[in-house]
Design an enzyme around this catalytic site. Structure first.
Site, PDB file in Angstrom:
ATOM      1  N   THR A  27      44.933 -66.706 -85.018  1.00  0.00           N
ATOM      2  CA  THR A  27      43.628 -67.036 -84.437  1.00  0.00           C
ATOM      3  C   THR A  27      43.174 -68.420 -84.884  1.00  0.00           C
ATOM      4  O   THR A  27      42.641 -69.212 -84.096  1.00  0.00           O
ATOM      5  CB  THR A  27      42.587 -65.982 -84.836  1.00  0.00           C
ATOM      6  N   GLU A  28      43.379 -68.731 -86.178  1.00  0.00           N
ATOM      7  CA  GLU A  28      43.040 -70.075 -86.652  1.00  0.00           C
ATOM      8  C   GLU A  28      43.890 -71.124 -85.959  1.00  0.00           C
ATOM      9  O   GLU A  28      43.404 -72.216 -85.616  1.00  0.00           O
ATOM     10  CB  GLU A  28      43.232 -70.169 -88.165  1.00  0.00           C
ATOM     11  N   LEU A  29      45.175 -70.814 -85.736  1.00  0.00           N
ATOM     12  CA  LEU A  29      46.055 -71.773 -85.086  1.00  0.00           C
ATOM     13  C   LEU A  29      45.566 -72.093 -83.674  1.00  0.00           C
ATOM     14  O   LEU A  29      45.604 -73.255 -83.240  1.00  0.00           O
ATOM     15  CB  LEU A  29      47.484 -71.217 -85.032  1.00  0.00           C
TER      16      LEU A  29
END
Length: 1040
Positions: A103-105
């Protein structure tokens, strides 16, 4: 972030394999977002990378070390990404198991910020073919728990990451050495986080590119070894600094070095006080630490401790501009062997020996900056002589001759070209241009630009240049001119055309006229500090102008040729005793400065050619000599006590100076009266008694001074009256008599002074008002200490009704005045109205709108002024409106939008000001808008008003001390020259650029208020999207 960190930081259940998040409180300025799966790399590689980044001067975010107590561990991913400037994604074999990493990526790839992939024991191809690689099992599990859209989003993010050239860590390649991997990642991060800025440089560079390319090629091809040193040598003004700046900016753009610093040793050559010693070295050291390590001044500590760590910064570029001594280099570059391989130092200097001294420490390439070729010389000259570079056909031949005569010296081309700009008439072509060419051709081969400029002068111009450098720098132009004219009249020294000679010096930019101290007296003679130093050195070398200070011994110079001495300045060595033998053989002495000197012997033997004598701070024990100086033009006894009184009481002393034009006795506090014989000074033009606070009366013979133009009596607190003969002075133009608190009357015939143009007086009694009304020829009037009663006197006596020539009117320091005269509207030719410290003034009269020719209106420190009248909009000629420290002002009238010629609007220190009127948008001529310390800029409706202004398309937003906005057309003024007024004094921003920040300089967009992390102040920032203009309140939220 790993499981344990999450469990400690956040309530609720957590699963193993969660990814670290770089989100923390957004008031912390993080440089690097470390995206990784904790169980794979936390204990080893990531912790070491975090430490290495911090050593390199960066601030990475790493879960437990960066989370702040009392704050939730997760918030908005978008907010977290907004904090960090660069993202590092460490993709390990278990990376895809963490929904948080993925999700951060996704957010990282959408942010538009640099993303550095580190493939830790995996291959980029594994991210492209997830069905068969190490991520297959993780994605099979995700498909069972997540929506197809989310799984596809994660897959796309990994595919995009695989397309980015990253760092692959294979155990076989690195032999298991993670330290090498760590260094490689830090180097890549530093290449993206470089905060180097371009240094200011001229827009039109001529003849620089070829030299720049040659030097860059030498740096890259001919120089090897750990550190390279590039030296630029050449005379002053040849272009060493310009070349160094061009090369520096080239490397800023291509990001070849990990950090860069441009250090100007002689930072401000215009300053009258030169920075030397420890002060200079500390400034350079602080700047280097800020540029290389990004360490604020307050946190720097030991310079040596930081410099010992410079190797870890990677290759650096340092420029030391205008180096004068090797010690200056050694104080900044403590040990060249500590610099990382690939580093480079560029040094500019006028002294080849200094560069050779330094060169022994490393590989050295010396580049001699040479004059421009004929084509480049012509192009540069044309730019400065004709503005756009296009030469009128009839000027092409003579312009070519003049540019050739400059010998390819850039500074000479600019100076000479600038002196000829605007001279395009047939008369200029016939007389001015040929003279410029002939003068330059005489010394076309001179290589020292300052001495060269001097050598190109005629004999008379050289003499005047040396006179100014050694004596007259800081004098009023008119006063100095009268002295030179006396030389012309007697033909004593060959100075036959002083006006033309002075004009030549100004045209050639060797001197300039400073009008910041006032335009009276023709302005002040001023010159660049280096040119003044040149003049003093030349004068000492040829023995004509002797300048003696604490570090100079002029006795030998005088003894070698006393008859040559034209000027002797002994006023800079403090109080000291001087033997009269100094003067016995100086038969050609014209100008003498003896400030603070005690003369031991008979001064009556002084040269009869003396034109100017300045003897300030004369020792009290010395009785002034009775001088028989028939040619003396200027006598200055300022700041003397008993000695000045004794001289003033001596009749023969005055009789010995029949040609005296200027008598300055400023601050001679012991003078009680002047002798009757003062009337014999029939040629006297200036009598300055300012600050003679014990002066009680003037003799009636003062009326015999038929050539007197300026009489200054301000601060003569004991002066009881003016003699009746004063109105008989036919040429009197300036009379200053404020703070004469004992004066009870003036002559009733004051109206006879038809030539009086400038009058400055208190308005404490009705006779003051009557005296004002009698001066029908006044052009400038300043009234001080005026009360409401004084206003009544002005109106009752119709004192303003006949002042049809008045162009400048100032009420200065009138705290008891609550109103302006209702007859002020009769001043139909008024150009400038200035109200300063009228603290009880509550309103401006409606008749102010009758001032149709008013260009400038200044309202400063009128603390009771609440509103401006609607008739303000009737001032159709108004160009400048300045409102400063009017604390009670609440609003501007809507009619302000009718000021169609208004160019500059400045409002300072008006804390009660309500939202700005919408009509400001109608100010089509506005090129400067300044709002400082007026409360909330948002509350003033700045965002609502600004987009309607014409200057919105080409502006600069600048942050100064306090709450401040400046929007301006850069073609109108450079914002870095702005002076900040805090109500008591002005602070020049230029020279201390830490007090100024140009946030944006674009031609479109909106403004938003943001909190500056470094200063803690709210500043305005230009952005480009409508949704970014809104102020967003950051809130803590649950993580995904």
């Amino acid at each position: 972030m790993d499981d344990q960190s999450l469990e400690l930081s956040r309530p609720g259940k957590r699963h193993r394999g969660q990814c670290s998040s770089s989100f923390a409180a957004t008031d912390v300025d993080y440089d690097v977002f470390l995206n990784h799966r904790g169980p794979d790399v936390k204990a080893g590689f990531i912790s070491h990378l975090d430490e290495a980044l911090r050593i390199a001067g960066l601030n990475p975010f790493l879960d437990k070390a960066s989370l702040r107590k009392g704050r939730p561990a997760f918030g908005s991913i978008n907010d977290a990404l907004n904090v960090a400037k660069i993202h590092v994604a460490v993709v390990s074999k278990g990376y895809a198991e963490s929904k948080y990493c993925l999700t951060e990526l996704v957010a990282m790839m959408r942010s538009g910020k640099p993303v550095i992939p580190v493939f830790y024991d995996v291959e980029p191809v594994d991210l492209r073919w997830m069905e068969n690689g190490p991520f297959k099992e993780a994605f099979e599990k995700h498909k069972l728990k997540r929506t197809p859209e989310q799984v596809e989003e994660w897959r796309d993010a990994l595919l995009k990451l695989a397309e980015i050239t990253g760092i692959c860590f294979r155990l076989s390649d690195y032999k298991g050495n993670e330290a090498e991997l760590k260094r490689e990642v830090v180097d890549v991060v530093l290449s993206f986080t470089c905060r180097d800025e371009l240094v200011p440089i001229e827009h039109h560079l001529v003849g620089v590119e070829e030299q720049m390319n040659a030097c860059i090629m030498a740096m890259e091809e001919f120089m090897s070894g750990p550190t390279r040193l590039l030296g630029f040598v050449g005379m002053g003004g040849i272009g060493k600094t310009t070349l160094a700046k061009a090369i520096y900016n080239h490397f800023v753009a291509c990001k070849k070095f990990q950090a860069m610093s441009f250090l100007q040793v002689n930072y401000n050559p215009l300053s009258s006080t030169e920075e030397v010693g420890s002060g200079l070295s500390k400034r350079l050291q602080k700047q280097l630490l800020m540029d290389i390590f990004h360490v604020p001044h307050k946190n720097q500590g030991s310079y040596k401790r930081w410099f010992d760590r410079i190797y870890g910064q990677g290759p650096v570029l340092v420029v030391l501009d205008d180096l004068r001594q090797k010690s200056e280099f050694d104080q900044v570059i403590l040990d060249m062997s500590l610099l990382a391989p690939g580093s480079c130092i560029i040094v500019t200097s006028r002294d080849r020996y200094v560069l050779n001294e330094i060169s022994g420490q490393c590989n050295f390439f010396l580049h001699e900056v040479k004059p421009l070729g004929s084509d480049d010389s012509q192009q540069l000259f044309n730019l400065h002589a004709f503005g756009n570079g296009e030469v009128p056909p009839k000027f092409k031949s003579v312009a070519n001759d003049v540019s050739k005569a400059c010998g390819g010296l850039p500074l000479a081309l600019k100076v000479v070209g600038s002196s000829l700009i605007g001279k395009k008439s047939d008369e200029d072509l016939e007389y001015i241009w040929p003279e410029a060419a002939d003068a330059l051709k005489e010394d076309a081969d001179v290589m020292d630009v300052l001495r060269w400029s001097y050598n190109c002068l005629s004999k008379q111009e050289k003499m005047m240049f040396l006179d100014i450098a050694c004596i007259f720098c800081g004098w009023w132009r008119d006063e100095a001119m009268e002295i030179w004219k006396s030389c012309k009249e007697s033909s004593c020294c060959g100075l036959r055309i002083p006006h033309k000679s002075l004009a030549k010096l100004i045209d050639k930019s060797l001197i300039f006229i400073d009008v910041t101290k006032g335009k009276q007296g023709g302005g002040v003679l001023a010159m660049h500090g280096l040119l003044q130093e040149l003049g003093r050195n030349v004068g000492m070398d040829d023995g004509s102008h002797v300048w003696i200070d604490r570090g100079t011994c002029g006795v030998e110079v005088i003894n070698q040729g006393p008859i040559k001495v034209r000027a002797l300045n002994l006023g800079n060595g403090g109080e000291h005793e001087v033997e009269f033998e100094y003067f016995t053989k100086m038969t050609n002495l014209h100008f003498l400065v003896l400030d603070g000197c005690f003369i031991n012997g008979d001064l009556t033997i002084i040269s009869k050619k003396l034109r100017s004598l300045r003897w300030r701070h004369m020792p009290m024990i010395q009785r002034p000599p009775v001088l028989n100086l028939t040619n003396l033009i200027s006598l200055d006894f300022s700041h003397n006590t008993k000695a000045a009184s004794l001289w003033a009481e001596s009749n023969p002393a005055l009789e010995g100076c029949p040609n005296l034009l200027n008598l300055n006795m400023w601050n001679c506090t012991s003078i009680i009266t002047l002798p009757d014989s003062i009337g014999r000074l029939s040629r006297l033009q200036l009598l300055d008694l300012d600050g003679c606070r014990n002066l009680q009366k003037l003799p009636s013979t003062i009326g015999q001074l038929t050539h007197l133009k300026k009489l200054r009596l301000q601060r003569c607190e004991s002066l009881e009256s003016l003699p009746d003969s004063i109105p008989a002075l036919p040429l009197l133009q300036e009379l200053l008599m404020y703070t004469c608190t004992s004066m009870s009357k003036v002559p009733e015939t004051m109206g006879l002074m038809t030539g009086l143009a400038e009058f400055e007086t208190d308005l404490a009694t009705e006779w003051h008002a009557v005296a004002v009304g009698q001066q029908h020829g006044l052009k400038e009037l300043t009234v001080r200490k005026c009360s409401d009663e004084g206003i009544t006197w002005l109106d009752r006596n119709s004192s303003l009704a006949h002042l049809h020539l008045l162009s400048y009117f100032q009420f200065y320091d009138c705290p008891a005045m609550s109103k302006l005269p209702h007859t002020i509207g009769l001043l139909t030719n008024l150009d400038w109205l200035d109200l300063w410290r009228c603290e009880n003034l509550r309103e401006l009269p409606n008749c102010i709108g009758q001032l149709k020719l008013l260009r400038i209106l200044a309202l400063r420190r009128c603390s009771s002024l609440e509103t401006l009248p609607d008739c303000l909009g009737a001032l159709t000629s108004l160009e400048y409106l300045r409102i400063a420290h009017c604390r009670s002002l609440t609003k501007l009238p809507e009619s302000i939008g009718h000021l169609s010629r208004l160019q500059s609007l400045t409002i300072k220190g008006c804390g009660e000001l309500q939202p700005l009127p919408e009509s400001l948008r109608q100010l089509s001529a506005l090129v400067w808008l300044g709002i400082l310390d007026c409360g909330s800029l948002e509350g003033l409706g700045v965002l609502r008003v600004l987009p309607g202004l014409r200057i919105w398309g080409c502006t600069s937003v600048t942050n100064l001390p306090g709450s401040c906005l400046i929007v301006l057309d850069r073609n109108y003024r450079d914002p870095s020259w702005y002076k900040y007024d805090d109500g008591n004094q002005y602070y020049s921003v230029r020279g201390d650029l830490t007090e100024m920040r140009v946030v944006e300089a674009n031609d479109c967009g909106f403004l938003r208020l943001v909190q500056d992390a470094e200063s803690g102040r709210s500043i305005l920032q230009r952005v480009h999207k409508v949704d970014c203009c809104k102020l967003v309140m950051l809130k803590d939220r649950e993580a995904i």
